[in-house]
Every structure is written in C-alpha cells, then in structure tokens.
Motif scaffolding. Structure first.
Motif, PDB file in Angstrom:
ATOM      1  N   SER A 146       0.839  -1.188   0.000  1.00 55.94           N
ATOM      2  CA  SER A 146       0.000   0.000   0.000  1.00 55.94           C
ATOM      3  C   SER A 146       0.877   1.242   0.000  1.00 55.94           C
ATOM      4  N   ASP A 147       0.267   2.371  -0.296  1.00 50.76           N
ATOM      5  CA  ASP A 147       1.003   3.632  -0.319  1.00 50.76           C
ATOM      6  C   ASP A 147       1.102   4.267   1.066  1.00 50.76           C
ATOM      7  N   ARG A 148       0.514   3.629   2.047  1.00 55.52           N
ATOM      8  CA  ARG A 148       0.544   4.190   3.391  1.00 55.52           C
ATOM      9  C   ARG A 148       1.911   4.023   4.025  1.00 55.52           C
ATOM     10  N   LEU A 149       2.118   4.739   5.152  1.00 57.63           N
ATOM     11  CA  LEU A 149       3.429   4.738   5.799  1.00 57.63           C
ATOM     12  C   LEU A 149       3.824   3.341   6.259  1.00 57.63           C
ATOM     13  N   GLY A 150       2.849   2.557   6.698  1.00 55.60           N
ATOM     14  CA  GLY A 150       3.148   1.215   7.183  1.00 55.60           C
ATOM     15  C   GLY A 150       3.486   0.228   6.091  1.00 55.60           C
ATOM     16  N   SER A 151       3.176   0.576   4.824  1.00 52.30           N
ATOM     17  CA  SER A 151       3.465  -0.296   3.674  1.00 52.30           C
ATOM     18  C   SER A 151       2.917  -1.700   3.890  1.00 52.30           C
ATOM     19  N   ASP A 152       1.605  -1.768   4.085  1.00 48.85           N
ATOM     20  CA  ASP A 152       0.959  -3.066   4.271  1.00 48.85           C
ATOM     21  C   ASP A 152       0.951  -3.844   2.964  1.00 48.85           C
ATOM     22  N   LEU A 153       1.080  -5.162   3.087  1.00 46.17           N
ATOM     23  CA  LEU A 153       1.037  -6.033   1.923  1.00 46.17           C
ATOM     24  C   LEU A 153      -0.418  -6.178   1.466  1.00 46.17           C
ATOM     25  N   ILE A 154      -0.740  -5.698   0.271  1.00 46.27           N
ATOM     26  CA  ILE A 154      -2.110  -5.764  -0.228  1.00 46.27           C
ATOM     27  C   ILE A 154      -2.262  -6.775  -1.357  1.00 46.27           C
ATOM     28  N   GLY A 155      -1.173  -7.307  -1.858  1.00 47.20           N
ATOM     29  CA  GLY A 155      -1.261  -8.290  -2.920  1.00 47.20           C
ATOM     30  C   GLY A 155       0.087  -8.898  -3.249  1.00 47.20           C
ATOM     31  N   VAL A 156       0.054 -10.040  -3.906  1.00 48.76           N
ATOM     32  CA  VAL A 156       1.267 -10.734  -4.340  1.00 48.76           C
ATOM     33  C   VAL A 156       1.040 -11.267  -5.745  1.00 48.76           C
ATOM     34  N   ASP A 179      -6.442 -10.333  -0.426  1.00 43.30           N
ATOM     35  CA  ASP A 179      -6.924 -10.881   0.840  1.00 43.30           C
ATOM     36  C   ASP A 179      -8.213 -11.685   0.694  1.00 43.30           C
ATOM     37  N   GLN A 180      -8.745 -11.796  -0.539  1.00 40.23           N
ATOM     38  CA  GLN A 180      -9.989 -12.523  -0.722  1.00 40.23           C
ATOM     39  C   GLN A 180      -9.908 -13.625  -1.769  1.00 40.23           C
ATOM     40  N   ARG A 181      -9.152 -13.401  -2.837  1.00 36.70           N
ATOM     41  CA  ARG A 181      -9.174 -14.355  -3.928  1.00 36.70           C
ATOM     42  C   ARG A 181      -7.842 -14.378  -4.665  1.00 36.70           C
ATOM     43  N   VAL A 182      -7.739 -15.328  -5.607  1.00 36.64           N
ATOM     44  CA  VAL A 182      -6.581 -15.440  -6.482  1.00 36.64           C
ATOM     45  C   VAL A 182      -7.087 -15.532  -7.910  1.00 36.64           C
ATOM     46  N   ARG A 183      -6.426 -14.805  -8.823  1.00 29.65           N
ATOM     47  CA  ARG A 183      -6.766 -14.818 -10.236  1.00 29.65           C
ATOM     48  C   ARG A 183      -5.576 -15.340 -11.033  1.00 29.65           C
ATOM     49  N   PHE A 184      -5.869 -16.055 -12.108  1.00 32.81           N
ATOM     50  CA  PHE A 184      -4.834 -16.737 -12.885  1.00 32.81           C
ATOM     51  C   PHE A 184      -4.712 -16.103 -14.273  1.00 32.81           C
ATOM     52  N   TYR A 185      -3.446 -15.925 -14.701  1.00 34.05           N
ATOM     53  CA  TYR A 185      -3.162 -15.328 -16.002  1.00 34.05           C
ATOM     54  C   TYR A 185      -2.104 -16.172 -16.716  1.00 34.05           C
ATOM     55  N   LYS A 186      -2.166 -16.155 -18.057  1.00 34.44           N
ATOM     56  CA  LYS A 186      -1.164 -16.868 -18.859  1.00 34.44           C
ATOM     57  C   LYS A 186      -0.726 -15.971 -20.000  1.00 34.44           C
ATOM     58  N   ARG A 187       0.565 -16.019 -20.304  1.00 33.04           N
ATOM     59  CA  ARG A 187       1.116 -15.199 -21.383  1.00 33.04           C
ATOM     60  C   ARG A 187       0.797 -15.847 -22.727  1.00 33.04           C
ATOM     61  N   ASN A 188       0.257 -15.042 -23.646  1.00 30.91           N
ATOM     62  CA  ASN A 188      -0.115 -15.573 -24.954  1.00 30.91           C
ATOM     63  C   ASN A 188       1.002 -15.359 -25.966  1.00 30.91           C
ATOM     64  N   ALA A 189       0.739 -15.715 -27.211  1.00 28.01           N
ATOM     65  CA  ALA A 189       1.756 -15.627 -28.258  1.00 28.01           C
ATOM     66  C   ALA A 189       2.177 -14.193 -28.537  1.00 28.01           C
ATOM     67  N   ASN A 190       1.330 -13.230 -28.211  1.00 28.21           N
ATOM     68  CA  ASN A 190       1.655 -11.818 -28.438  1.00 28.21           C
ATOM     69  C   ASN A 190       2.466 -11.198 -27.308  1.00 28.21           C
ATOM     70  N   GLY A 191       2.751 -11.981 -26.283  1.00 21.65           N
ATOM     71  CA  GLY A 191       3.528 -11.470 -25.155  1.00 21.65           C
ATOM     72  C   GLY A 191       2.693 -10.788 -24.103  1.00 21.65           C
ATOM     73  N   GLY A 210      -8.548 -14.672   5.071  1.00 18.69           N
ATOM     74  CA  GLY A 210      -8.569 -13.476   5.911  1.00 18.69           C
ATOM     75  C   GLY A 210      -7.435 -12.510   5.680  1.00 18.69           C
ATOM     76  N   ALA A 211      -6.496 -12.840   4.826  1.00 18.72           N
ATOM     77  CA  ALA A 211      -5.356 -11.962   4.534  1.00 18.72           C
ATOM     78  C   ALA A 211      -4.674 -12.479   3.284  1.00 18.72           C
ATOM     79  N   VAL A 212      -3.765 -11.679   2.750  1.00 18.09           N
ATOM     80  CA  VAL A 212      -2.953 -12.165   1.625  1.00 18.09           C
ATOM     81  C   VAL A 212      -2.124 -13.339   2.142  1.00 18.09           C
ATOM     82  N   PRO A 213      -2.296 -14.544   1.595  1.00 13.14           N
ATOM     83  CA  PRO A 213      -1.664 -15.739   2.179  1.00 13.14           C
ATOM     84  C   PRO A 213      -0.181 -15.904   1.836  1.00 13.14           C
ATOM     85  N   PHE A 214       0.550 -14.816   1.883  1.00 18.78           N
ATOM     86  CA  PHE A 214       2.001 -14.834   1.699  1.00 18.78           C
ATOM     87  C   PHE A 214       2.607 -13.997   2.818  1.00 18.78           C
TER      88      PHE A 214
END
Length: 451
Positions: A146-156, A179-191, A210-214
């Motif tokens: 995050s952009d806050r002073l504490g720099s909390d982990l909001i995603g991986v 902190d709620q879900r995971v989304r999957f992506y794959k690189r295609n032929a166009n990069g 309940g949190a980012v699981p990393f």
C-alpha cells in the motif's frame, strides 16, 4: 488493485534486478563463484600459442558464503521458536498445525532470506480443508504494498513457468493474490497476459484466509542479502588461490635466455618449444634459465588476512580450533558476538513473520487472533554447560522456576520438563506417605485420644 496485462508486465520488469541479485547469491551458496565463470580468470586469455607456458586455467571456488549462511541459520534456527499465546489448549493446537516440517521450513526461510534478502512463506487450505504452508522461491514473488506509511502487503503476484502436457510447451503463468481471492493469467503468443482457465479451478478462486496468504521473512531491516558483506573478499581469495595453482602448474617463473638462436623468428621458437620440446641454436649458442621463487610467504600472509576479514565482514565465527580451546562462557560469548548481532537482526524480522503465521493458524481454526504472542528463541551455540547450570542453580528463589527450566542447558521442552517435575514430586509424596512418614489418625485405635 486492478490487475491487467500492462500491470503484470510492469511488475515483472521491475523485479528483474531482484532476480539478478538473488541468482548471484544462490550461485555463491552453491559454490559457483565468479571465478568459475568464463572470462573471470585472466589466464584463460593467455592460453594461446603466444604463451605456451601459461596453459593452466585452474578455477578454484571456495564456499565461504555457504559456511557463513549455514553458521547463522544453524545458530538461530536449529531450534525454531516456541510460541505461547497464553492458552495451553491453543498452544497445543498450534503445535499440531505446524507439524513435523516446521523446523525444515524455518531453515529454508532462513537460507532464502540470507541469499535473497527475503524468504516467502505461502499458506493455504488443501482439498481436505487442512492448513498447509511452505516456502516459495523468492524470485517468483512480486509483492504489492500500500502507499501508506506502514506499507501493508495488499497483494502478491507470483510468476512461474509450467509445462503444458498437451502441447509440450513451457507456459508463463502468473497468479495475483489479494486478501480474498486469487486470479490466474497466462502469457499468450503476443507477449500479453490474459485470464487463464486453471484446471479444476477456473480463472479465479476465493481462498477465505482473511489476509494475503504470503508472509515475508526479511533478512534484516534493509532487506539485503548477506553476500554483499563479503563478495569482493571471496572473489579476491578465489583469484589468489587459483593464480597460485596456475603458477605451480605452469612454472611461469622460468625465463629462457637464448644465445645464437637458430630459428627464423620468435614464432618459430614458440612452436618448437611447445610441439617438439626442443630449441635450435647455432655455433656456440645455448639456453640458460632463470628461475624466480614463488612468493609463498607473501601469498600465505595475504590469504590469512583475507580469511580473517571474511569472518569479520561476514559477522561469523572462525571455526579454527585454536580460537576455542578451553574457553570460558564469557570468552565463548565474545567469539559469538558478531554472529549474535547479525542473527539478532534477522530474529527481529522473523518475529513479525512468525506472528502472522500464528494468527493465520488461529483464523483457520476459527479461534480469536491472539493479541500477544510470546516467542522463545534458543541459540545453538557452543557453551560452557557447567557455568550455565551453576547460574541456574544460583537463580533459584530469585526468578521463576519456569524461567530457570527454560534456560537450563539440558532442557529442550520447558513445558514437558515442568510437567515431569510435577509428576515426580507427586510420586515422591505418595511414596513418603506409604513407606516413610504415614499420616497420623488421631481417632484410630491406640492413638492419643484412644488411651
């Protein structure tokens, strides 16, 4: 945070320098130092027809980095921390959830942090609902704060490759965890990256953890590798030792003095010497040699100085037996002083990581997250057990018995030892009542009141 192809490509591009430094540290940990790389040894450029006496190309790599990392991890994490949340039942549940691989995972996190500046722990629920956790290659993990002073982990963003069994091709896969879900992506032929229909899961999945699981486990406050402390010293040591081995093999200190040489030119002399092992001379000609002594003492003194500085800069303990002898407890603590300072910096960072792991375990079991988590860390160091035991004995009545038991050199599990002491005390009382000092019954026959 909105994740699309441009975001993924930008995050991966900014992660390139981290991967480069991490891979270099891992190479040194595996004893593949710079000296082993092509072009690192100057003698390789001299092994030509013009320099037939400089054919040796020894590349001797020394595992100083692995030694120093192993020292720190063995000292700090051979006995990983014990947790106390103030409830014996919850403590037992935490121990059961951590399981048998807790010490192994802790050690792996320490090695990753020492090499890469950070070790990453990922936790999840398996198909049976069991809480699982393991390390992840730091090169695969791109944190988003995050952009806050504490720099909390909001995603991986986790990036890795996998083999497609149907096409036989290597695919670039990216997972974005919040902190709620995971989304999957794959690189295609166009990069570019597009949503990926992960087998049996789909394009996204809710994890409900309940949190980012990393969880990051940093090496120090600067999030830097240990290698930067002494890399140049290791390279200098490798270069001197390799050069010395080349000198011994090539005997480069021999200089030929030729009188009335019968060849056409210097090239002819080189070819005759290299191929036929002969030198042509005319008339009163001849060949003399001048041998320069190899500077053993100077090189030895230099290597001794570099060795000493490696342990000072690397904040380690020189394993030379002459450093120990019959040292007292105070002297041993002095030898471990630099290692203790370096390990303490790692402990500060790891305490935060372990606290997050314990709270994640409590959330998984539906228990209230503990506000305070006491962590007991045990150092694995050579010590004078007699002195430590005497101090423990002299501390009785001054501090609690539990603290004395925790710090006794023979005790590994303080709670188990406390229970054993209580059991032995109870058994002793029963034996005294049965055999030694039977209780008096004032109403029994023949007693004082029965006379």
């Amino acid at each position: 945070m909105e994740i699309n192809s441009k975001t993924i490509l930008r995050l991966r591009e900014g992660h390139g320098e981290f991967i480069k430094q991490a891979e270099e540290a891992v190479r040194y940990y595996e004893n593949c130092n710079k000296i082993t790389q092509k072009g690192a040894n100057s003698n390789s450029d001299m092994a030509t027809e013009q320099h037939p006496l400089r054919l040796a190309d020894n590349r001797i790599s020394h595992d100083w980095h692995r030694l120093l990392v192993t020292q720190k991890i063995g000292y700090l994490l051979t006995y990983p921390p014990i947790f106390d949340v103030g409830d014996a039942a919850i403590n037992c549940r935490i121990i059961q959830t951590l399981g048998d691989n807790y010490a192994e995972v802790s050690t792996a996190l320490g090695v990753d942090a020492s090499n890469c500046g950070v070790g990453w722990l990922h936790y999840w629920r398996d198909s049976s609902g069991t809480f699982r956790y393991h390390t992840v290659d730091p090169s695969q993990v791109i944190p988003v704060f995050s952009d806050r002073l504490g720099s909390d982990l909001i995603g991986v963003l986790r990036c890795y490759t996998q083999l497609n069994p149907q096409t036989g091709c290597i695919e670039q896969i990216s997972e974005y965890w919040d902190d709620q879900r995971v989304r999957f992506y794959k690189r295609n032929a166009n990069g570019n990256y597009a949503y990926f229909d992960y087998p049996t899961i789909g394009t996204e999945m809710r994890h409900d953890l309940g949190a980012v699981p990393f969880i990051p486990f940093y090496n120090n406050g600067d999030h830097t590798s240990d290698l930067i402390l002494y890399k140049d010293l290791i390279d200098a040591y490798d270069k001197v030792v390799s050069g010395f081995a080349n000198d011994m093999e090539d005997v480069q200190e021999v200089i030929f003095v030729i009188k009335n040489y019968g060849g056409q030119d210097k090239g002819q002399f080189i070819r005759d010497l290299k191929l036929e092992k002969t030198i042509k001379v005319d008339g009163e000609g001849g060949v003399d040699t001048i041998r320069a002594e190899i500077p053993f003492e100077a090189r030895g003194a230099f290597l001794d100085r570099i060795r000493k500085q490696i342990f000072v800069s690397g904040m380690g303990v020189d394993p030379d037996p002459q450093q120990f002898g019959t040292s007292s407890g105070v002297a041993l603590k002095y030898l471990y002083s630099l290692l203790e300072l370096k390990s303490g910096l790692m402990e500060v960072q790891f305490r935060k990581g372990y606290a997050q792991l314990i709270r994640a375990i409590c959330r998984h079991h539906g228990m209230t997250e503990p506000v305070k988590i006491a962590q007991t860390w045990t150092r694995n160091a050579i010590q004078n057990d007699l002195e430590t035991a005497q101090i423990a004995q002299q501390s009785m009545g001054v501090i609690s018995d539990k603290t004395i038991i925790k710090n006794h050199p023979w005790v590994e599990d303080a709670e188990a030892e406390q229970k054993q002491l209580e059991k032995e005390a109870a058994d002793s009382e029963k034996k005294q009542e049965q055999y030694g000092f039977p209780a008096l019954n004032p109403t029994s026959e023949g007693g004082a009141d029965g006379q």
